[in-house]
Write an enzyme that holds these catalytic residues in place. Structure first.
Site, PDB file in Angstrom:
ATOM      1  N   ASP A 185     -21.973  27.902 114.726  1.00  0.00           N
ATOM      2  CA  ASP A 185     -20.223  27.178 114.839  1.00  0.00           C
ATOM      3  C   ASP A 185     -20.201  26.402 115.862  1.00  0.00           C
ATOM      4  O   ASP A 185     -19.707  26.289 116.366  1.00  0.00           O
ATOM      5  CB  ASP A 185     -19.540  28.225 115.721  1.00  0.00           C
ATOM      6  CG  ASP A 185     -18.423  28.983 115.717  1.00  0.00           C
ATOM      7  OD1 ASP A 185     -17.537  27.739 114.768  1.00  0.00           O
ATOM      8  OD2 ASP A 185     -17.731  29.328 116.084  1.00  0.00           O
ATOM      9  N   GLU A 198     -27.133  32.254 131.977  1.00  0.00           N
ATOM     10  CA  GLU A 198     -26.618  31.392 133.230  1.00  0.00           C
ATOM     11  C   GLU A 198     -25.283  30.351 132.690  1.00  0.00           C
ATOM     12  O   GLU A 198     -25.608  30.304 132.268  1.00  0.00           O
ATOM     13  CB  GLU A 198     -28.414  30.901 132.145  1.00  0.00           C
ATOM     14  CG  GLU A 198     -28.465  29.179 133.236  1.00  0.00           C
ATOM     15  CD  GLU A 198     -29.126  28.219 132.795  1.00  0.00           C
ATOM     16  OE1 GLU A 198     -29.828  27.313 133.647  1.00  0.00           O
ATOM     17  OE2 GLU A 198     -29.465  28.472 130.963  1.00  0.00           O
ATOM     18  N   HIS A 199     -25.526  29.929 134.262  1.00  0.00           N
ATOM     19  CA  HIS A 199     -23.351  29.307 134.226  1.00  0.00           C
ATOM     20  C   HIS A 199     -24.407  27.823 134.453  1.00  0.00           C
ATOM     21  O   HIS A 199     -25.778  27.719 135.504  1.00  0.00           O
ATOM     22  CB  HIS A 199     -23.685  29.453 135.380  1.00  0.00           C
ATOM     23  CG  HIS A 199     -22.854  28.408 135.957  1.00  0.00           C
ATOM     24  ND1 HIS A 199     -22.464  27.337 136.950  1.00  0.00           N
ATOM     25  CD2 HIS A 199     -20.911  28.244 135.614  1.00  0.00           C
ATOM     26  CE1 HIS A 199     -21.260  26.837 136.613  1.00  0.00           C
ATOM     27  NE2 HIS A 199     -20.974  27.562 135.982  1.00  0.00           N
ATOM     28  N   LEU A 200     -23.993  26.631 133.461  1.00  0.00           N
ATOM     29  CA  LEU A 200     -24.214  24.964 133.292  1.00  0.00           C
ATOM     30  C   LEU A 200     -22.618  25.183 134.245  1.00  0.00           C
ATOM     31  O   LEU A 200     -21.857  24.750 133.340  1.00  0.00           O
ATOM     32  CB  LEU A 200     -24.455  24.826 131.910  1.00  0.00           C
ATOM     33  CG  LEU A 200     -26.301  25.884 132.071  1.00  0.00           C
ATOM     34  CD1 LEU A 200     -25.893  25.708 130.296  1.00  0.00           C
ATOM     35  CD2 LEU A 200     -27.164  25.308 132.621  1.00  0.00           C
TER      36      LEU A 200
END
Length: 309
Positions: A217, A89-91
């Site tokens: 991380d 998904e692009h946020l």
């Protein structure tokens, strides 16, 4: 590669937008598709699929708690000629700022999540009747993870262990030092480690450690925010000691003080916190030595010396 993406995503529309991005390990690009915008990470290393599959498992584990926001993983695709692509998904993200305090609260809630499952389990054991099963989240009573994850491009063994000091010494510190021995045969690192490893259990005397689901991380390059709230991404998750999460966050900056204030409001520092933080920072220095070379030798050895004082 765009032809491959069109086929794998079953989309007629595939239009890149924004500029190409390059992180420390992989390259990335955003695309418009028939189903909406996606972000595609590409890595040409032979172990790229393993690396991305570990990231998928990490994102799914974090997402399942409902406590933190992460990009929704979609698909790992093998690339012709080697390597892999990871579609998610692009946020639309920006640097963490006004949402830092909120993220501190959310990370504390994440680290307490498994402990609360344990408390719920104990309550159910004292209640007459059958305990809920099926899709309900289950308490995890060991340290590790169900699959290999990569911190950077280095695969991490996550075999389940009953106690945290054993897991951390064997699967985090020893694993990194084995790579340093292989590539550098550094005598001083070898000698310092032989003295330090026997002292590690002393740092955990009298401390009860409940396995906590970690991002794994959490440096400033893996956190962000948008108009909805904070976002974390690029995880290398496992069940470990919650304090481990804070080491890299404190090492390289980028986290406002409000993040730590909000976090410790929910999880106060335990006795011996600062010494253990050094131990956890040692892992990150060793990992950087293995990724980026000898410039991290001095901080690695210096941290070992400080722990031996």
């Amino acid at each position: 590669m765009e032809q491959l993406l069109r086929a794998e995503l079953r989309t007629a529309t595939l239009r890149a937008f924004g500029g190409p991005g390059a992180g420390c390990i992989s390259e990335g690009r955003a695309y418009d598709t028939d189903a909406g915008p996606v972000f595609v990470k590409v890595n040409r290393r032979t172990q790229a699929r393993q690396m991305f599959e570990g990231e998928v498992a990490s994102l799914e584990a974090l997402r399942s708690t409902g406590l933190v926001r992460v990009p929704r993983p979609m698909k790992v695709i093998d690339l012709p000629g080697g390597g892999a692509a990871f579609v998610m998904e692009h946020l639309k993200m920006k640097s963490l700022s006004s949402q830092a305090s909120k993220l501190g609260e959310q990370m504390a809630d994440l680290h307490l999540y498994n402990q609360k499952l344990r408390e719920k389990l104990k309550e159910e054991e004292n209640t007459v009747g059958r305990r809920g099963e099926g899709a309900e989240p289950q308490y995890v009573d060991k340290f590790g993870f169900h699959t290999v994850t990569c911190c950077g491009f280095i695969p991490q063994v996550n075999e389940w262990q009953d106690d945290w000091p054993t897991f951390f010494a064997r699967h985090r510190l020893q694993a990194q030092l084995d790579l340093i021995e292989k590539d550098y045969a550094d005598r001083e690192a070898r000698e310092l480690w032989s003295r330090l490893q026997v002292k590690i259990p002393d740092l955990f005397c009298g401390l009860e450690i409940v396995p906590a689901l970690l991002h794994g991380d959490l440096w400033s390059g893996n956190v962000a925010e948008d108009d909805v709230g904070p976002i974390i991404y690029d995880p290398a998750s496992f069940y470990g000691h919650s304090e481990f999460e804070l080491a890299i966050a404190l090492m390289f900056g980028g986290f406002p003080r409000s993040f730590f204030t909000a976090y410790h409001r929910k999880i106060p520092k335990a006795p011996g916190f600062d010494q253990r933080l050094l131990l956890y920072q040692l892992f990150n220095y060793l990992n950087h030595w293995n990724h980026f070379g000898r410039e991290y030798r001095s901080p690695s050895l210096g941290t070992m010396r400080r722990l031996l004082k």
